[in-house]
Design an enzyme around this catalytic site. Sequence first.
Site, short mmCIF file in Angstrom:
data_model
loop_
_atom_site.label_atom_id
_atom_site.label_comp_id
_atom_site.label_asym_id
_atom_site.label_seq_id
_atom_site.Cartn_x
_atom_site.Cartn_y
_atom_site.Cartn_z
N SER A 216 0.83 -1.19 0.00
CA SER A 216 0.00 0.00 0.00
C SER A 216 0.87 1.25 0.00
O SER A 216 1.69 1.43 -0.91
CB SER A 216 -0.96 -0.06 1.18
OG SER A 216 -2.10 0.73 0.95
N ASP B 80 -9.02 -5.36 -5.67
CA ASP B 80 -8.63 -4.32 -4.71
C ASP B 80 -9.43 -3.05 -5.03
O ASP B 80 -9.20 -2.42 -6.07
CB ASP B 80 -7.13 -4.06 -4.81
CG ASP B 80 -6.60 -3.18 -3.69
OD1 ASP B 80 -7.40 -2.46 -3.07
OD2 ASP B 80 -5.38 -3.22 -3.44
N HIS C 238 -7.50 -5.87 -0.92
CA HIS C 238 -6.27 -5.20 -0.49
C HIS C 238 -5.57 -6.06 0.56
O HIS C 238 -5.60 -5.77 1.76
CB HIS C 238 -6.64 -3.82 0.07
CG HIS C 238 -5.53 -2.84 0.16
ND1 HIS C 238 -4.84 -2.38 -0.95
CD2 HIS C 238 -4.97 -2.20 1.23
CE1 HIS C 238 -3.94 -1.50 -0.56
NE2 HIS C 238 -3.98 -1.39 0.76
#
Length: 647
Positions: free
Chosen positions: A198, A304, A335
């Site tokens: 991320s 995601d 995610h």
Amino acid sequence: MPKRTRFTTTRTLVTAAVAALVAALLTPAAAHATPRESRPVYSYAHAIREAVWVDTGLDGDGDGRTDRVAADIVRPSEPAAQGRKVPVIMDASPYYSCCGRGNESQKKTYDAHGDILRMPLFYDNYFVPRGYAVVGVDLAGTNRSDGCVDVGGRSDVLSAKAVIDWLNGRAKAYTSRTGTTTVTAGWTDGRTGMIGKSWDGTIANGVAATGVKGLKTVVPISAISSWYDYYFQQGAPLYDSGPEWLSDYVESPDAHAKCAAVQQKLVDGAPRSGDWTPLWTERDYVKDAKKVRASVFLVHGMQDLNVRTKHLGQWWDALAKNGVKRKIWLSQTGHVDPFDFRRAPWVDTLHRWFDHELLGYDNGIDREPMADIERHPDQWVTSHVWPPSGTRLTTLRPAPGTESGVGTLGLRPATGTATFTDDPKHSETDWAAQIDRPTPDKAGFTTAPLTRDLRLSGSSKVTVTATPTTSTAHLSAVLVDIGPATVRDYADAGEGIITLTEHTCWGASTAGDSACFKETRAKTTDVGYTVVSRGWADLGTWAHPGKGAPLVPGRSYTITVDLAATDHVVPKGHRLALIVAGTDKDLIDPPSTTPTLTLDLSRTSARLPLAGGAGAFARATAGAATPAQHPTTLNGVHGPRTTPRVP
């Protein structure tokens, strides 16, 4: 539940060391052979743990002195004692104190001297015994670092880059945050690999795009490639807040007190109009792909909905255009880190990747298939290159059917129109569930049931010509596989995984830093359709993707919507659908008006990356007959979650 250890990935240090010694004594020639795998021969318990503060050369917080960023280091003591240098695995993150890392939200902890006690995640436990140093960097403005958080901008990227410069002898570091005693990194050869999920992986992308010397590889997991595309897509706002919210979320108390001016710049530079500004140019790493020297191993969940796969697709394509060495894993999750959806193969693959890229071991990983793709939950296939050879952008065209808004999709041009009215209460799941019914909020077009499998691999585009009734309009374009399947439940809170109570161990532990983590398994659900890819746009950006303008009601506009990258096989017997609609609830914000839009089907089309191109589509639809429809409501995953998302 009792803890258990995977023997294939976690070995007793003493046993490994003895085995290595015996092998060296009995077979002297083998001692000089080129190694193929780093072994856990160094003591984790006696590893050197230290902290340095690297001078970034910036003064982001405006206090009159250059900012220093904290870098916590865990490295094996034996190579240093022997005068041998080690490579570095580095994770630069804003989350080490505010929020934690990994599925168990681990934060850094420190001993009484301020040295790192627990480094989050398994990297140090696993790789330090194998001869790597692991460095955890607090991004500027977070935890123990000076400066301000500028959310992917110059401060974020250069604060991490400065640490690589220090590792390679080009920057200064100090033994404390405010002291004058300098320290060098004589223990490393400077060869660095960056990794992170991320925001952490995003910084790896950004640092790679500077072309910094010494960065040999990056492993961005679910990472952003252009921050504009995190907050907007072609003018359509994806969230009801801008980067200033993220900055406020992760900043340290010290930064909160000093960084109001930087916060205001984030507000001013990211207007909710969705217009492209210099702030976004600074945070666009794709434009600098030509500077990338490092190899890139990307990992992304194809479902995601936080960092959407548009980031993956445009970054991958730019790297390919510039000849960057690449590898990719694509999962069915949302995610989620690969440590939590494919743990043992991930640790093994990452180990071999770092051995090859940082230690130079010829272990063959560079000759293996480029892509691993999760085709069904926990069922993976490989592709020699990605997208596969023979993939061609193929133009499919919608055509009207016997009922309004329920049309067909094929190779032949068509005429006619389709009309829908934006309904912000509905999302892609509502549209797909009613694909065979005329509803006022969408226009749907499907193929007949396929007679052969059809593979989409890469990024799609949908061109729409639409006439609005109001001065504002947002568009959604969605590709759907219509047919029964068992999929990872990416809309669930775990985004496709369930966390268990059982632990497995990946490396060596100390009292303060355990190598054991909770196991997971796939969270699946049975569905009647699967959303394959989606994209959005503000129709007001029809003339310029970075600048919106009011629409003239009654005038037609043509816009091309970019869809997220994917790799999906529509099986024989299923149908492929294209849906065009307005606001995709909880994925984009609605426009200021409620438009009705009329599509000109003769000027509307979808360009899909099909393995085998138009010929494959023709073969998959040859002889297919549209069955008599008995419309039913199809089941899918739940609608998108409304909880705030953090990259």
